[in-house]
Design an enzyme around this catalytic site. Structure first.
Site, PDB file in Angstrom:
ATOM      1  N   TYR A 166      99.744  55.193  52.590  1.00  0.00           N
ATOM      2  CA  TYR A 166      99.773  54.322  53.451  1.00  0.00           C
ATOM      3  C   TYR A 166      99.385  53.034  53.627  1.00  0.00           C
ATOM      4  O   TYR A 166      99.557  51.546  53.546  1.00  0.00           O
ATOM      5  CB  TYR A 166      99.852  54.899  54.763  1.00  0.00           C
ATOM      6  CG  TYR A 166      99.827  53.357  56.229  1.00  0.00           C
ATOM      7  CD1 TYR A 166     101.087  53.632  56.630  1.00  0.00           C
ATOM      8  CD2 TYR A 166      99.008  53.627  56.600  1.00  0.00           C
ATOM      9  CE1 TYR A 166     101.401  53.092  57.792  1.00  0.00           C
ATOM     10  CE2 TYR A 166      99.650  52.891  57.991  1.00  0.00           C
ATOM     11  CZ  TYR A 166     100.644  52.568  58.601  1.00  0.00           C
ATOM     12  OH  TYR A 166     100.520  51.773  59.550  1.00  0.00           O
ATOM     13  N   LYS A 170     100.643  49.282  52.854  1.00  0.00           N
ATOM     14  CA  LYS A 170     100.989  47.987  53.411  1.00  0.00           C
ATOM     15  C   LYS A 170     100.397  47.071  52.974  1.00  0.00           C
ATOM     16  O   LYS A 170     100.071  45.916  53.323  1.00  0.00           O
ATOM     17  CB  LYS A 170     100.028  48.515  54.939  1.00  0.00           C
ATOM     18  CG  LYS A 170     100.605  49.341  55.945  1.00  0.00           C
ATOM     19  CD  LYS A 170     101.657  48.950  56.672  1.00  0.00           C
ATOM     20  CE  LYS A 170     102.674  49.853  57.972  1.00  0.00           C
ATOM     21  NZ  LYS A 170     103.996  48.822  57.896  1.00  0.00           N
TER      22      LYS A 170
HETATM   23  N1  LIG Z   1     100.356  52.681  65.495  1.00  0.00           N
HETATM   24  C1  LIG Z   1      99.237  52.059  64.438  1.00  0.00           C
HETATM   25  O1  LIG Z   1      98.905  52.045  65.344  1.00  0.00           O
HETATM   26  C2  LIG Z   1     100.228  51.042  64.063  1.00  0.00           C
HETATM   27  C3  LIG Z   1      98.746  50.537  63.410  1.00  0.00           C
HETATM   28  C4  LIG Z   1      99.757  49.235  62.899  1.00  0.00           C
HETATM   29  C5  LIG Z   1     100.891  49.364  62.275  1.00  0.00           C
HETATM   30  N2  LIG Z   1     102.035  50.210  62.732  1.00  0.00           N
HETATM   31  C6  LIG Z   1     103.400  50.033  61.754  1.00  0.00           C
HETATM   32  O2  LIG Z   1     104.052  49.305  63.438  1.00  0.00           O
HETATM   33  C7  LIG Z   1     104.934  50.057  62.842  1.00  0.00           C
HETATM   34  C8  LIG Z   1     106.038  51.077  64.107  1.00  0.00           C
HETATM   35  O3  LIG Z   1     105.321  51.887  64.259  1.00  0.00           O
HETATM   36  P1  LIG Z   1     105.192  52.533  65.798  1.00  0.00           P
HETATM   37  O4  LIG Z   1     103.874  52.875  66.262  1.00  0.00           O
HETATM   38  O5  LIG Z   1     106.099  52.478  66.559  1.00  0.00           O
HETATM   39  O6  LIG Z   1     105.124  54.252  66.296  1.00  0.00           O
HETATM   40  P2  LIG Z   1     106.425  55.198  66.035  1.00  0.00           P
HETATM   41  O7  LIG Z   1     106.094  55.231  67.994  1.00  0.00           O
HETATM   42  O8  LIG Z   1     106.753  56.330  65.319  1.00  0.00           O
HETATM   43  O9  LIG Z   1     107.621  54.656  66.375  1.00  0.00           O
HETATM   44  C9  LIG Z   1     108.123  54.603  64.388  1.00  0.00           C
HETATM   45  C10 LIG Z   1     109.964  53.441  64.708  1.00  0.00           C
HETATM   46  O10 LIG Z   1     110.564  53.529  63.456  1.00  0.00           O
HETATM   47  C11 LIG Z   1     111.670  53.808  63.401  1.00  0.00           C
HETATM   48  N3  LIG Z   1     111.772  54.759  61.787  1.00  0.00           N
HETATM   49  C12 LIG Z   1     110.708  55.592  60.662  1.00  0.00           C
HETATM   50  N4  LIG Z   1     112.081  56.208  59.733  1.00  0.00           N
HETATM   51  C13 LIG Z   1     112.716  55.922  60.104  1.00  0.00           C
HETATM   52  C14 LIG Z   1     113.878  55.519  59.199  1.00  0.00           C
HETATM   53  N5  LIG Z   1     113.687  56.041  58.570  1.00  0.00           N
HETATM   54  N6  LIG Z   1     114.708  54.590  59.705  1.00  0.00           N
HETATM   55  C15 LIG Z   1     114.867  53.576  60.514  1.00  0.00           C
HETATM   56  N7  LIG Z   1     113.444  54.018  61.059  1.00  0.00           N
HETATM   57  C16 LIG Z   1     112.966  54.440  60.625  1.00  0.00           C
HETATM   58  C17 LIG Z   1     111.604  55.296  64.700  1.00  0.00           C
HETATM   59  O11 LIG Z   1     112.791  55.612  64.454  1.00  0.00           O
HETATM   60  P3  LIG Z   1     113.566  56.686  64.662  1.00  0.00           P
HETATM   61  O12 LIG Z   1     112.791  58.383  64.193  1.00  0.00           O
HETATM   62  O13 LIG Z   1     114.570  56.841  65.523  1.00  0.00           O
HETATM   63  O14 LIG Z   1     114.507  56.196  63.343  1.00  0.00           O
HETATM   64  C18 LIG Z   1     110.761  54.918  65.052  1.00  0.00           C
HETATM   65  O15 LIG Z   1     111.615  53.834  66.294  1.00  0.00           O
HETATM   66  C19 LIG Z   1     105.342  51.223  61.857  1.00  0.00           C
HETATM   67  O16 LIG Z   1     105.759  50.367  60.729  1.00  0.00           O
HETATM   68  C20 LIG Z   1     103.865  51.289  61.530  1.00  0.00           C
HETATM   69  O17 LIG Z   1     103.333  51.305  59.787  1.00  0.00           O
HETATM   70  C21 LIG Z   1     101.565  50.756  63.790  1.00  0.00           C
END
Ligand SMILES: NC(=O)c1ccc[n+]([C@@H]2O[C@H](COP(=O)([O-])OP(=O)(O)OC[C@H]3O[C@@H](n4cnc5c(N)ncnc54)[C@H](OP(=O)(O)O)[C@@H]3O)[C@@H](O)[C@H]2O)c1
Ligand SMILES: *[C@@H]1O[C@H](CO)[C@@H](O)[C@H](O)[C@H]1NC(C)=O
Length: 266
Positions: A166, A170
């Site tokens: 990961y 990133k």
């Molecule tokens: N939460 C944190 O602490 C954090 C910190 C830094 C960065 N981020 C980044 O923020 C972004 C969003 O994460 P989140 O925290 O909102 O997590 P989340 O609640 O798990 O949401 C992830 C989203 O990505 C979608 N997704 C995953 N695989 C996919 C695929 N193959 N095709 C299309 N959509 C896909 C999921 O939709 P479906 O399952 O419906 O496809 C869901 O809408 C990610 O890039 C993550 O790495 C998160």
């Protein structure tokens, strides 16, 4: 609406959000709607996209905005479907792309990481983001404007134990985003990296393969960011005047200073 968003700049602009069915993507969709932007919402789970569409329409109505919301079931790792997106969406005249779909699977250390998890993380967070960026860049170059907003992470600035893949992807997202910004400098296209620390979404539940207690433990004794906090940053970035390019934003909870340094209470 917070005064931050008291702007007409986003009204009538079309924004594509990947991973719009949950978490940061869903919150971003609703906030863009409140600011008057038309939406194209993409994710694998159509039932959740339908709910986000309804919430976005309600939010827009609350702020007197007239918007349109298109949803489309899309696995960002379906290379053919991603290639077909722009011809399909062309009429929408897309102005911003938010590359948000992604996440982490597992906390195994190198040597013990399943190949399927490696492939999924590299493909979803990186290869798909690159493909989507290329697909929309062609369109943005033709318009000599457009905005690519890539969701990076603290993991793109700091490599930590249990996060080798990961963190690697990133970091790569950050490098790719920076190169693209340099490449399009003579155009009106803007390129932004938004890099959050700990945001309490379904992210950790996915990372811990459905283990809710392990996920909860990540945020124990701190007030983490919530999806709406990052949505505010994304919508703010998109709403700056055309000559203002927010290159990068690194957002942490007040109680977090690095991947491992937390001010945990109790
Ligand atoms: N939460 C944190 O602490 C954090 C910190 C830094 C960065 N981020 C980044 O923020 C972004 C969003 O994460 P989140 O925290 O909102 O997590 P989340 O609640 O798990 O949401 C992830 C989203 O990505 C979608 N997704 C995953 N695989 C996919 C695929 N193959 N095709 C299309 N959509 C896909 C999921 O939709 P479906 O399952 O419906 O496809 C869901 O809408 C990610 O890039 C993550 O790495 C998160
Ligand atoms: C959260 O992730 C788990 C594990 O992948 C999944 O079973 C669950 O449906 C997800 N919940 C939401 C609201 O996205």
């Amino acid at each position: 609406m917070p005064s931050l968003f008291n702007t007409t700049r986003l009204q009538g602009k079309t924004v594509v959000v990947t991973g719009a069915s949950a978490g940061i993507g869903a919150a971003t969709a609703v906030l863009f709607a409140k600011a008057g932007a038309n939406l194209v919402l993409l994710a694998r789970r159509q039932n959740l996209l339908d709910e986000v569409k309804a919430a976005a329409e309600a939010g827009a109505a609350e702020f007197g905005q007239k918007i349109s919301v298109v949803t489309k079931t899309l696995d960002v790792n379906d290379r053919q479907a991603v290639d077909n997106l722009v011809p399909e969406l062309k009429a929408a005249g897309v102005k911003s792309l938010v590359n948000n779909a992604g996440g982490a699977i597992g906390v195994e250390k190198a040597g013990d990481i399943a190949l399927a998890d490696i492939d999924f993380m590299i493909n979803t967070n990186l290869v798909s983001l690159i493909q989507l960026t290329q697909v929309f860049l062609a369109e943005f170059k033709a318009q000599d404007s457009g905005h690519i907003i890539n969701i990076g992470s603290l993991a793109g600035r700091e490599a930590y134990v249990g996060g080798s893949i990961y963190c690697a992807v990133k970091h790569a997202v950050r490098a790719f985003t920076t190169s693209v910004r340099k490449e399009v400098v003579a155009t009106g296209i803007r390129v932004t990296e938004v890099a959050p620390g700990a945001v309490e979404t379904n992210f950790s539940v996915v990372r811990f393969r459905g283990d809710e207690a392990a996920a909860k433990n990540v945020y124990k004794g701190i007030e983490p960011l919530v999806a709406e906090d990052i949505a505010e940053e994304i919508v703010w970035v998109a709403g700056r005047p055309a000559h203002v390019q927010i290159a990068e934003l690194f957002i942490l909870p007040t109680a977090q200073a690095s991947a491992t340094i937390f001010g945990r209470k109790e």
